[in-house]
Design a protein around this motif. Sequence first.
Motif, PDB file in Angstrom:
ATOM      1  N   VAL A 199       0.837  -1.197   0.000  1.00 18.42           N
ATOM      2  CA  VAL A 199       0.000   0.000   0.000  1.00 18.42           C
ATOM      3  C   VAL A 199       0.875   1.250   0.000  1.00 18.42           C
ATOM      4  CG1 VAL A 199      -1.765   1.290   1.261  1.00 18.42           C
ATOM      5  CG2 VAL A 199      -1.890  -1.208   1.151  1.00 18.42           C
ATOM      6  N   ASP A 200       1.979   1.223   0.734  1.00 16.78           N
ATOM      7  CA  ASP A 200       2.892   2.370   0.729  1.00 16.78           C
ATOM      8  C   ASP A 200       3.405   2.648  -0.673  1.00 16.78           C
ATOM      9  OD1 ASP A 200       2.673   2.868   3.428  1.00 16.78           O
ATOM     10  OD2 ASP A 200       4.451   1.716   3.973  1.00 16.78           O
ATOM     11  N   ASP A 201       3.697   1.586  -1.434  1.00 17.85           N
ATOM     12  CA  ASP A 201       4.141   1.759  -2.823  1.00 17.85           C
ATOM     13  C   ASP A 201       3.062   2.438  -3.655  1.00 17.85           C
ATOM     14  OD1 ASP A 201       6.723   0.490  -2.669  1.00 17.85           O
ATOM     15  OD2 ASP A 201       5.708  -1.446  -2.589  1.00 17.85           O
ATOM     16  N   ALA A 202       1.819   2.042  -3.438  1.00 18.46           N
ATOM     17  CA  ALA A 202       0.715   2.663  -4.171  1.00 18.46           C
ATOM     18  C   ALA A 202       0.608   4.144  -3.842  1.00 18.46           C
ATOM     19  CB  ALA A 202      -0.600   1.950  -3.845  1.00 18.46           C
ATOM     20  N   CYS A 203       0.791   4.485  -2.569  1.00 15.02           N
ATOM     21  CA  CYS A 203       0.720   5.897  -2.160  1.00 15.02           C
ATOM     22  C   CYS A 203       1.830   6.706  -2.817  1.00 15.02           C
ATOM     23  CB  CYS A 203       0.801   6.003  -0.642  1.00 15.02           C
ATOM     24  SG  CYS A 203      -0.630   5.313   0.220  1.00 15.02           S
ATOM     25  N   ASP A 204       3.027   6.151  -2.880  1.00 18.78           N
ATOM     26  CA  ASP A 204       4.142   6.848  -3.528  1.00 18.78           C
ATOM     27  C   ASP A 204       3.906   6.978  -5.033  1.00 18.78           C
ATOM     28  OD1 ASP A 204       5.802   7.504  -1.360  1.00 18.78           O
ATOM     29  OD2 ASP A 204       6.642   5.490  -1.298  1.00 18.78           O
ATOM     30  N   PHE A 205       3.310   5.965  -5.632  1.00 19.12           N
ATOM     31  CA  PHE A 205       2.968   6.034  -7.054  1.00 19.12           C
ATOM     32  C   PHE A 205       2.014   7.192  -7.313  1.00 19.12           C
ATOM     33  CE2 PHE A 205      -0.310   4.729 -10.216  1.00 19.12           C
ATOM     34  CZ  PHE A 205       0.473   4.801 -11.360  1.00 19.12           C
ATOM     35  N   TYR A 206       0.983   7.313  -6.509  1.00 14.09           N
ATOM     36  CA  TYR A 206       0.039   8.419  -6.664  1.00 14.09           C
ATOM     37  C   TYR A 206       0.742   9.758  -6.447  1.00 14.09           C
ATOM     38  CZ  TYR A 206      -4.433   6.053  -7.294  1.00 14.09           C
ATOM     39  OH  TYR A 206      -5.492   5.351  -7.813  1.00 14.09           O
ATOM     40  N   ARG A 207       1.659   9.809  -5.491  1.00 15.07           N
ATOM     41  CA  ARG A 207       2.374  11.052  -5.209  1.00 15.07           C
ATOM     42  C   ARG A 207       3.205  11.489  -6.414  1.00 15.07           C
ATOM     43  NH1 ARG A 207       4.196   9.292  -0.827  1.00 15.07           N
ATOM     44  NH2 ARG A 207       2.390   9.952   0.401  1.00 15.07           N
ATOM     45  N   ALA A 208       3.666  10.539  -7.209  1.00 11.85           N
ATOM     46  CA  ALA A 208       4.472  10.876  -8.387  1.00 11.85           C
ATOM     47  C   ALA A 208       3.702  11.743  -9.373  1.00 11.85           C
ATOM     48  CB  ALA A 208       4.949   9.592  -9.076  1.00 11.85           C
ATOM     49  N   PHE A 209       2.373  11.637  -9.382  1.00  6.73           N
ATOM     50  CA  PHE A 209       1.561  12.434 -10.307  1.00  6.73           C
ATOM     51  C   PHE A 209       1.522  13.912  -9.917  1.00  6.73           C
ATOM     52  CE2 PHE A 209       0.215   8.204 -11.332  1.00  6.73           C
ATOM     53  CZ  PHE A 209      -0.160   8.250 -12.659  1.00  6.73           C
ATOM     54  N   GLU A 210       2.013  14.240  -8.750  1.00  9.65           N
ATOM     55  CA  GLU A 210       2.063  15.644  -8.343  1.00  9.65           C
ATOM     56  C   GLU A 210       3.260  16.372  -8.964  1.00  9.65           C
ATOM     57  OE1 GLU A 210       2.114  15.542  -4.094  1.00  9.65           O
ATOM     58  OE2 GLU A 210      -0.007  14.966  -3.935  1.00  9.65           O
ATOM     59  N   HIS A 211       4.183  15.619  -9.530  1.00  9.20           N
ATOM     60  CA  HIS A 211       5.413  16.222 -10.058  1.00  9.20           C
ATOM     61  C   HIS A 211       5.353  16.503 -11.559  1.00  9.20           C
ATOM     62  CE1 HIS A 211       7.010  15.276  -6.150  1.00  9.20           C
ATOM     63  NE2 HIS A 211       6.896  13.982  -6.350  1.00  9.20           N
ATOM     64  N   VAL A 212       4.461  15.835 -12.264  1.00  8.94           N
ATOM     65  CA  VAL A 212       4.372  15.997 -13.722  1.00  8.94           C
ATOM     66  C   VAL A 212       2.921  15.872 -14.167  1.00  8.94           C
ATOM     67  CG1 VAL A 212       6.698  15.206 -14.352  1.00  8.94           C
ATOM     68  CG2 VAL A 212       4.878  13.531 -14.007  1.00  8.94           C
ATOM     69  N   ASP A 213       2.637  16.388 -15.358  1.00  5.49           N
ATOM     70  CA  ASP A 213       1.338  16.169 -15.988  1.00  5.49           C
ATOM     71  C   ASP A 213       1.411  14.875 -16.792  1.00  5.49           C
ATOM     72  OD1 ASP A 213       0.131  18.505 -15.032  1.00  5.49           O
ATOM     73  OD2 ASP A 213       1.003  19.696 -16.654  1.00  5.49           O
ATOM     74  N   VAL A 214       0.517  13.958 -16.509  1.00  6.35           N
ATOM     75  CA  VAL A 214       0.488  12.666 -17.198  1.00  6.35           C
ATOM     76  C   VAL A 214      -0.875  12.517 -17.859  1.00  6.35           C
ATOM     77  CG1 VAL A 214       0.722  10.164 -16.954  1.00  6.35           C
ATOM     78  CG2 VAL A 214       2.050  11.694 -15.476  1.00  6.35           C
ATOM     79  N   ALA A 215      -0.880  12.128 -19.115  1.00 10.55           N
ATOM     80  CA  ALA A 215      -2.140  11.933 -19.826  1.00 10.55           C
ATOM     81  C   ALA A 215      -2.831  10.685 -19.306  1.00 10.55           C
ATOM     82  CB  ALA A 215      -1.881  11.810 -21.325  1.00 10.55           C
ATOM     83  N   VAL A 216      -3.999  10.852 -18.701  1.00 11.09           N
ATOM     84  CA  VAL A 216      -4.764   9.723 -18.177  1.00 11.09           C
ATOM     85  C   VAL A 216      -6.231   9.905 -18.535  1.00 11.09           C
ATOM     86  CG1 VAL A 216      -3.188   9.249 -16.261  1.00 11.09           C
ATOM     87  CG2 VAL A 216      -5.070  10.869 -15.932  1.00 11.09           C
TER      88      VAL A 216
END
Length: 278
Positions: free
Chosen positions: A113-130
């Motif tokens: 779950v911690d890995d998932a939280c860090d993955f979501y946090r990565a989206f705060e650093h860049v714009d990603v097309a989703v």
Amino acid sequence: MRSPVQNAELALLLEVTGTPKPGNVDRHREYDDLRFEHFMAGAVGSIPGLILAQNGAAVGRAFERSVVGMAEQSAGNTQFGALLLLVPLVRAASAHDDFSAETASEIARSTTVDDACDFYRAFEHVDVAVNDPPSGMDALDVRLGSRAEPTLRERELTLFDVMEQSAEIDGVAREWTQDFDRSFAAADWIEKNDGPVSERAADAFIRLLAAKPDTFIVKQHDEATATEVSERADKARAGAIDPAALAEEFIRRDINPGTTADLTAAALFVALERGLSV
């Protein structure tokens, strides 16, 4: 002998030097706001996070740090998807003497779950097309970044669980859930081919693109466009279309097979780890 981190950096650099890769930035083609130099800088910037993966850090933490470093160049997101593949691959190559699709899958399936939280946090650093999340899944929209953490923890979703939820619509997520099968298959093609590695990478890119519609094109345009691109890539493979002319056309049309580029970078890493000479 290169370390897994060095092979990951080299894979990112070789991927962007391969040409022609229809629709992608390469050493001959660029977009106005996304240039060859941005990818080179992104590859170099990702190193601190890749070092974390090599040293045994959690996958999510290593990925987020890789994204932070990648995003320091002025174009922002250059290799988000490639790093999402490379981090578990680097972790597996560092943790196991028998680096394989199975050991890479073991790393992916053991995320937390911690890995998932860090993955979501990565989206705060860049714009990603989703894509917009499915109905009822708004609380897990990746664009929420760290604001999704309470939901992730409440539902006890690991990073692998998050990838499973996206596997049908995202080619990188699918690699996570399908034992990195396309990455390892493309590595076989690269190893069995001959000539400069950058040319082998471009050939692998076109083969991957011809085999399956690119999910980034689906997000960027639609499924019909992605299917058209795959069909025309297949014709380019067969010699019926000039790949260089196709590359120029796709750049003009702003058709960017980004997921295929991510897979190509992962395949290059696998081939390098298995002894590909450069």
